[in-house]
Design a protein around this motif. Structure first.
Motif, PDB file in Angstrom:
ATOM      1  N   MET A 197      49.903  45.740  81.964  1.00 59.66           N
ATOM      2  CA  MET A 197      48.591  45.628  81.323  1.00 59.66           C
ATOM      3  C   MET A 197      47.948  47.011  81.287  1.00 59.66           C
ATOM      4  SD  MET A 197      48.832  42.373  81.085  1.00 59.66           S
ATOM      5  CE  MET A 197      49.381  40.866  81.900  1.00 59.66           C
ATOM      6  N   PHE A 248      44.706  49.391  80.072  1.00 57.95           N
ATOM      7  CA  PHE A 248      43.289  49.337  79.710  1.00 57.95           C
ATOM      8  C   PHE A 248      42.819  50.693  79.201  1.00 57.95           C
ATOM      9  CE2 PHE A 248      44.029  45.956  82.679  1.00 57.95           C
ATOM     10  CZ  PHE A 248      43.217  44.915  82.255  1.00 57.95           C
ATOM     11  N   PHE A 266      42.783  46.824  74.740  1.00 58.23           N
ATOM     12  CA  PHE A 266      43.711  46.451  75.814  1.00 58.23           C
ATOM     13  C   PHE A 266      45.099  46.340  75.201  1.00 58.23           C
ATOM     14  CE2 PHE A 266      46.182  42.868  77.418  1.00 58.23           C
ATOM     15  CZ  PHE A 266      46.329  43.190  78.759  1.00 58.23           C
ATOM     16  N   ASP A 308      42.785  35.535  78.426  1.00 59.16           N
ATOM     17  CA  ASP A 308      42.714  36.434  79.574  1.00 59.16           C
ATOM     18  C   ASP A 308      42.942  35.705  80.901  1.00 59.16           C
ATOM     19  OD1 ASP A 308      41.440  38.646  77.810  1.00 59.16           O
ATOM     20  OD2 ASP A 308      40.099  36.950  77.594  1.00 59.16           O
ATOM     21  N   LYS A 325      37.999  44.283  78.132  1.00 56.06           N
ATOM     22  CA  LYS A 325      38.813  44.712  77.003  1.00 56.06           C
ATOM     23  C   LYS A 325      37.970  45.082  75.784  1.00 56.06           C
ATOM     24  CE  LYS A 325      42.434  41.601  78.648  1.00 56.06           C
ATOM     25  NZ  LYS A 325      43.261  40.409  78.375  1.00 56.06           N
TER      26      LYS A 325
END
Length: 498
Positions: free
Chosen positions: A246, A248, A253, A371, A437
């Motif tokens: 993941m 950021f 995102f 999410d 995000k």
């Protein structure tokens, strides 16, 4: 109870059918359970309307596209959390085997910032919960449950126009002019379904666009190897060790699925005998980008129309991310792309009708932000809950049976008390994650990154108990005994069976 209609043949609808067949049908041998699905059947069922095909080449796989216009092809990849995995394993071990062979499983998500600097690892499950999180194509997971449904009990291409509640029966009316009357209806017809309209308090609640869009693709072996080969000599290229990463950034995102163990196998290595059809369900690489977009696209918006926006959102990010985007949507790349605006259902006042003969499940009741990683897992939890409650209430051997109408009201009251608080808790937590995000200033980014870094460093093994350790059977038993059910899971679940 003699008849049940399930509206919607998605993952939630199919698992509800299978759980009811497992837990209720043995007690009521003549019980009719039928699924009504608005989409046409997938091609592999069209060829054989009486039985499921045994030829692997006729089964759907990750290369199905949205233009196929069948329910099996909708969506891209998803993360099946440990609690959802356990439910499906309880339902049918063969379903578990199929999804295990059609997925990448990981105990951790790797977290990083857009430059490629690692923040740490975040729990995705593990031994404490019996399983990790499994990344699987939605089509493959749907196929795994759909192929267990008796095809005589499902009608494709039957779009519901209206569901009418009644004290003794429920009428389901279809757009083709037909209708059926049944004792009980489970609305598993998703965020845009019509079953919700039969519950006056919730009929006016419409799905809302949450301002974010998800764009992604799954890449085949040839394209993936080409990307990695082009990057191997470049500086500052970090290939994630975790299958799921993941990333950021300041205004977007990016999630990556990249199973290095599989990629490191030589192209000549073949899957184990009997697994060829399962292996093809797995992309060699997958990615999805989440960022604000206004106005929202539609689910049929071509990837080519938004590709430049995706590249712009991730300009200057780690080279692997740029390469994945650039090599998606290319003719001959052998991948499936998707563009999905995020529609969320606000909290519904009621999930059940006044008669107790209609209830909502899955996205029809609680369409949540992705999410959470819990959308499908919550849907299958709903399915198991419905079946266990039905078994306990309608399979009573007591001589003095209560009135059937009272039984339906009891079922719906218990179901809402069990599921509504838990799903609303998860939705609230998912919204918090989704806010990370969106477009953030420098100070907000710094705070977010520090918080995530700290969480990865000090997070205890039990940190994800609320999500991952929830046990449906335990909570149903508590509710039936008059005890307050838990909103969150508690404690260690099982030792993993490898």
């Amino acid at each position: 109870m003699k008849s049940i209609a399930i509206v919607g043949a998605g993952i939630g609808g199919c698992t509800t059918y299978l759980f009811l067949k497992k837990h209720l049908s043995p007690h009521i041998p003549d019980l009719e359970i039928h699924i009504y699905e608005s989409y046409p059947p997938p091609p592999y069922i069209s060829k054989s309307t009486s039985t499921h095909p045994t030829n692997a080449e006729e089964r759907p796989n990750q290369r199905s596209t949205l233009t196929t216009d069948v329910t099996t092809a909708l969506g891209g990849g998803l993360g099946l959390s440990p609690n959802g995995v356990r439910v499906l394993k309880t339902l049918d071990p063969s379903i578990y085997t199929r999804i295990k062979n059609s997925s990448y499983e990981t105990d951790v998500f790797a977290l990083q910032v857009s430059s490629g600097r690692m923040l740490g690892n975040f729990s995705a499950g593990g031994k404490r919960y019996g399983h990790g999180t499994m990344f699987i194509m939605r089509a493959a997971l749907h196929d795994a449950v759909l192929e267990k449904v008796d095809l005589k009990d499902i009608s494709f291409g039957r779009k519901v126009r209206r569901v009418v509640d009644g004290e003794e029966r429920v009428r389901v009316e279809f757009e083709d002019g037909g209708d059926v009357e049944v004792d009980f209806v489970v609305g598993a017809d998703g965020v845009w379904g019509r079953t919700r309209d039969a519950i006056p308090e919730s009929a006016g609640v419409k799905a809302e666009y949450d301002g974010l869009v998800g764009v992604g693709a799954s890449l085949d072996e040839k394209t993936t190897r080409k990307i990695l080969d082009e990057l191997k000599d470049k500086k500052n290229v970090v290939i994630p060790k975790s299958p799921m990463t993941m990333t950021f950034g300041p205004s977007a995102f990016f999630g990556t699925v990249l199973n290095i163990d599989k990629i490191n196998k030589t192209p000549s290595e073949e899957p184990a005998p009997g697994d060829q059809d399962l292996e093809r369900d797995l992309p060699f690489a997958g990615w999805w980008s989440t960022f604000p977009m206004d106005p929202p696209p539609t689910s049929k918006t071509p990837f080519s129309e938004v590709k430049d926006q995706v590249l712009a959102k991730h300009k200057g990010w780690t080279p692997l991310i740029t390469a994945l985007i650039e090599n998606s949507g290319v003719e001959g790349a052998g991948e499936v792309t998707h563009v999905l605006p995020r529609w969320i259902t606000p909290s519904l006042p009621k999930w059940t009708s006044d008669s107790g003969r209609i209830l909502l499940a899955g996205d029809a009741a609680h369409c949540m932000p992705p999410d959470s990683g819990q959308g499908v897992s919550c849907a299958v939890e709903d399915a198991m809950t419905i079946a266990l409650l039905c078994e306990a209430i309608f399979a009573e051997s007591s001589v003095k049976e209560s009135d059937e109408n009272e039984k339906f009201k009891k079922l719906c009251d218990l179901y809402a008390n069990l599921r509504k608080p838990r799903c609303e808790y998860i939705v609230a937590e998912a919204r918090k994650r989704g806010d990370m995000k969106r477009e953030l200033g420098v100070v907000e980014q710094t705070i977010r990154n520090v918080v995530m870094w700290a969480m990865c460093k000090v997070m205890p093994e039990s940190a994800m108990d609320a999500f991952y350790s929830y046990d449906v059977a335990t909570e149903v038993k508590k509710a039936l005994n008059g005890k307050a059910p838990a909103v969150k899971g508690k404690g260690k679940v099982v030792v993993r069976e490898d």
